[in-house]
Design a protein around this motif. Sequence first.
Motif, PDB file in Angstrom:
ATOM      1  N   LEU A 126     -76.578  90.800 -12.621  1.00  0.00           N
ATOM      2  CA  LEU A 126     -76.325  92.147 -13.134  1.00  0.00           C
ATOM      3  C   LEU A 126     -77.308  92.502 -14.248  1.00  0.00           C
ATOM      4  CD1 LEU A 126     -74.686  92.534 -16.098  1.00  0.00           C
ATOM      5  CD2 LEU A 126     -72.862  91.444 -14.814  1.00  0.00           C
ATOM      6  N   ILE A 127     -77.779  91.509 -15.017  1.00  0.00           N
ATOM      7  CA  ILE A 127     -78.738  91.808 -16.078  1.00  0.00           C
ATOM      8  C   ILE A 127     -80.076  92.237 -15.489  1.00  0.00           C
ATOM      9  CG2 ILE A 127     -80.121  90.794 -17.928  1.00  0.00           C
ATOM     10  CD1 ILE A 127     -77.686  89.232 -18.803  1.00  0.00           C
ATOM     11  N   ASP A 128     -80.594  91.450 -14.541  1.00  0.00           N
ATOM     12  CA  ASP A 128     -81.872  91.819 -13.928  1.00  0.00           C
ATOM     13  C   ASP A 128     -81.770  93.158 -13.208  1.00  0.00           C
ATOM     14  OD1 ASP A 128     -83.483  89.842 -14.818  1.00  0.00           O
ATOM     15  OD2 ASP A 128     -83.562  88.695 -12.972  1.00  0.00           O
ATOM     16  N   GLY A 129     -80.684  93.339 -12.475  1.00  0.00           N
ATOM     17  CA  GLY A 129     -80.497  94.607 -11.766  1.00  0.00           C
ATOM     18  C   GLY A 129     -80.387  95.779 -12.721  1.00  0.00           C
ATOM     19  N   SER A 130     -79.695  95.574 -13.836  1.00  0.00           N
ATOM     20  CA  SER A 130     -79.511  96.644 -14.814  1.00  0.00           C
ATOM     21  C   SER A 130     -80.813  96.996 -15.518  1.00  0.00           C
ATOM     22  CB  SER A 130     -78.460  96.245 -15.846  1.00  0.00           C
ATOM     23  OG  SER A 130     -77.197  96.087 -15.244  1.00  0.00           O
ATOM     24  N   ILE A 131     -81.662  95.989 -15.757  1.00  0.00           N
ATOM     25  CA  ILE A 131     -82.965  96.259 -16.375  1.00  0.00           C
ATOM     26  C   ILE A 131     -83.773  97.196 -15.485  1.00  0.00           C
ATOM     27  CG2 ILE A 131     -85.180  95.230 -16.980  1.00  0.00           C
ATOM     28  CD1 ILE A 131     -83.618  92.753 -17.940  1.00  0.00           C
ATOM     29  N   ILE A 132     -83.796  96.891 -14.183  1.00  0.00           N
ATOM     30  CA  ILE A 132     -84.540  97.740 -13.247  1.00  0.00           C
ATOM     31  C   ILE A 132     -83.911  99.121 -13.157  1.00  0.00           C
ATOM     32  CG2 ILE A 132     -85.214  98.015 -10.830  1.00  0.00           C
ATOM     33  CD1 ILE A 132     -85.196  94.898 -10.674  1.00  0.00           C
ATOM     34  N   PHE A 133     -82.602  99.165 -13.006  1.00  0.00           N
ATOM     35  CA  PHE A 133     -81.867 100.427 -12.868  1.00  0.00           C
ATOM     36  C   PHE A 133     -82.099 101.318 -14.085  1.00  0.00           C
ATOM     37  CE2 PHE A 133     -77.345 102.270 -11.968  1.00  0.00           C
ATOM     38  CZ  PHE A 133     -77.925 103.453 -11.535  1.00  0.00           C
ATOM     39  N   SER A 134     -81.967 100.720 -15.293  1.00  0.00           N
ATOM     40  CA  SER A 134     -82.090 101.517 -16.519  1.00  0.00           C
ATOM     41  C   SER A 134     -83.496 102.079 -16.687  1.00  0.00           C
ATOM     42  CB  SER A 134     -81.704 100.673 -17.736  1.00  0.00           C
ATOM     43  OG  SER A 134     -82.567  99.574 -17.896  1.00  0.00           O
ATOM     44  N   ARG A 135     -84.505 101.315 -16.266  1.00  0.00           N
ATOM     45  CA  ARG A 135     -85.877 101.808 -16.388  1.00  0.00           C
ATOM     46  C   ARG A 135     -86.152 102.937 -15.401  1.00  0.00           C
ATOM     47  NH1 ARG A 135     -90.462  97.381 -16.808  1.00  0.00           N
ATOM     48  NH2 ARG A 135     -91.567  99.237 -17.495  1.00  0.00           N
ATOM     49  N   VAL A 136     -85.614 102.823 -14.207  1.00  0.00           N
ATOM     50  CA  VAL A 136     -85.864 103.846 -13.183  1.00  0.00           C
ATOM     51  C   VAL A 136     -85.189 105.165 -13.542  1.00  0.00           C
ATOM     52  CG1 VAL A 136     -85.459 104.489 -10.781  1.00  0.00           C
ATOM     53  CG2 VAL A 136     -86.259 102.190 -11.325  1.00  0.00           C
ATOM     54  N   VAL A 137     -83.936 105.109 -13.976  1.00  0.00           N
ATOM     55  CA  VAL A 137     -83.196 106.336 -14.275  1.00  0.00           C
ATOM     56  C   VAL A 137     -83.295 106.733 -15.750  1.00  0.00           C
ATOM     57  CG1 VAL A 137     -81.591 105.848 -12.404  1.00  0.00           C
ATOM     58  CG2 VAL A 137     -80.978 105.177 -14.717  1.00  0.00           C
ATOM     59  N   VAL A 138     -84.026 105.928 -16.532  1.00  0.00           N
ATOM     60  CA  VAL A 138     -84.249 106.189 -17.967  1.00  0.00           C
ATOM     61  C   VAL A 138     -82.912 106.338 -18.705  1.00  0.00           C
ATOM     62  CG1 VAL A 138     -85.645 107.464 -19.621  1.00  0.00           C
ATOM     63  CG2 VAL A 138     -86.291 107.481 -17.209  1.00  0.00           C
ATOM     64  N   ASP A 139     -82.100 105.293 -18.615  1.00  0.00           N
ATOM     65  CA  ASP A 139     -80.813 105.261 -19.300  1.00  0.00           C
ATOM     66  C   ASP A 139     -80.660 103.887 -19.929  1.00  0.00           C
ATOM     67  OD1 ASP A 139     -78.232 105.250 -20.206  1.00  0.00           O
ATOM     68  OD2 ASP A 139     -77.331 105.985 -18.348  1.00  0.00           O
ATOM     69  N   GLN A 140     -80.947 103.799 -21.231  1.00  0.00           N
ATOM     70  CA  GLN A 140     -80.944 102.513 -21.916  1.00  0.00           C
ATOM     71  C   GLN A 140     -79.552 101.920 -22.087  1.00  0.00           C
ATOM     72  OE1 GLN A 140     -82.949 103.325 -25.606  1.00  0.00           O
ATOM     73  NE2 GLN A 140     -84.657 104.337 -24.579  1.00  0.00           N
ATOM     74  N   SER A 141     -78.525 102.723 -21.861  1.00  0.00           N
ATOM     75  CA  SER A 141     -77.158 102.236 -22.073  1.00  0.00           C
ATOM     76  C   SER A 141     -76.628 101.405 -20.909  1.00  0.00           C
ATOM     77  CB  SER A 141     -76.214 103.416 -22.312  1.00  0.00           C
ATOM     78  OG  SER A 141     -76.015 104.167 -21.127  1.00  0.00           O
ATOM     79  N   ILE A 142     -77.322 101.443 -19.772  1.00  0.00           N
ATOM     80  CA  ILE A 142     -76.812 100.767 -18.575  1.00  0.00           C
ATOM     81  C   ILE A 142     -76.672  99.264 -18.783  1.00  0.00           C
ATOM     82  CG2 ILE A 142     -77.368 100.135 -16.189  1.00  0.00           C
ATOM     83  CD1 ILE A 142     -78.480 102.961 -15.837  1.00  0.00           C
ATOM     84  N   LEU A 143     -77.693  98.625 -19.343  1.00  0.00           N
ATOM     85  CA  LEU A 143     -77.675  97.165 -19.492  1.00  0.00           C
ATOM     86  C   LEU A 143     -76.527  96.686 -20.378  1.00  0.00           C
ATOM     87  CD1 LEU A 143     -78.761  94.355 -19.066  1.00  0.00           C
ATOM     88  CD2 LEU A 143     -80.598  94.848 -20.699  1.00  0.00           C
ATOM     89  N   PRO A 144     -76.382  97.186 -21.608  1.00  0.00           N
ATOM     90  CA  PRO A 144     -75.231  96.713 -22.412  1.00  0.00           C
ATOM     91  C   PRO A 144     -73.889  97.093 -21.792  1.00  0.00           C
ATOM     92  CG  PRO A 144     -76.398  98.499 -23.530  1.00  0.00           C
ATOM     93  CD  PRO A 144     -77.261  98.055 -22.400  1.00  0.00           C
ATOM     94  N   ARG A 145     -73.800  98.239 -21.107  1.00  0.00           N
ATOM     95  CA  ARG A 145     -72.537  98.629 -20.474  1.00  0.00           C
ATOM     96  C   ARG A 145     -72.172  97.677 -19.348  1.00  0.00           C
ATOM     97  NH1 ARG A 145     -72.522 102.992 -17.728  1.00  0.00           N
ATOM     98  NH2 ARG A 145     -74.603 103.880 -18.047  1.00  0.00           N
ATOM     99  N   GLN A 146     -73.154  97.218 -18.595  1.00  0.00           N
ATOM    100  CA  GLN A 146     -72.889  96.283 -17.506  1.00  0.00           C
ATOM    101  C   GLN A 146     -72.469  94.914 -18.038  1.00  0.00           C
ATOM    102  OE1 GLN A 146     -72.938  96.633 -13.937  1.00  0.00           O
ATOM    103  NE2 GLN A 146     -72.684  98.728 -14.688  1.00  0.00           N
ATOM    104  N   ILE A 147     -73.080  94.490 -19.145  1.00  0.00           N
ATOM    105  CA  ILE A 147     -72.668  93.219 -19.752  1.00  0.00           C
ATOM    106  C   ILE A 147     -71.223  93.307 -20.223  1.00  0.00           C
ATOM    107  CG2 ILE A 147     -73.055  91.610 -21.667  1.00  0.00           C
ATOM    108  CD1 ILE A 147     -76.032  92.391 -21.503  1.00  0.00           C
TER     109      ILE A 147
END
Length: 210
Positions: A173-194
Amino acid sequence: MKYQSRTTGSSKRDQILDAAERAILQKGVSATTIEELISEVGVSKNGFFYHFQDKTEMIEAILDRNLEIDKAWFADLISRSQEVYKDPLEQFLAFLELLAEEMSGMPEGHPGCMTTACCYQDRLLNNSVRQVASDILLQWRKISLEQLNRIAANHPASFDVDLEELADMLPALIDGSIIFSRVVVDQSILPRQIRLYRKIIKNTFECAVL
């Protein structure tokens, strides 16, 4: 997965690694050239080859360095959680919250995962580089699985669950969230997924804590 850019006071070797890591995270392995790195750092081509036999050896050095950074990072987060809590479930939940907080503390978001960046172009890399990349991810599994085994020994799971699969869920989920957050430009995705993973852990093992 921890991003730590070294700047002033580092050796030329570290400066090359820093520049290479930034470039690879921005545009990938194949688009990163030795010429641009020596230009940025201010060394000659001979100076580059004094430190690294080729670009592949440089990438292996970056991953080796990241492996050691992650080891120290994990040890610090676990130590901090164990200083506050005695129960293994409480400790792991505290560890995950500390992890989320650190990921939230990056003003421009996480710049990316070197392991992931290299795996996308693994045909450019040798077996030694792939092994280091594997070691980085398996280290996440090892640490999470150790914590989950300690939890399961003290708290019954609310349903039948494979602890190794639950451990693998965190780096996935961390690796996926890093990619997801960069593509959609939403920095909150990674900490929210954790923090969502933290809720899953809390609900999986029946204990009302934190």
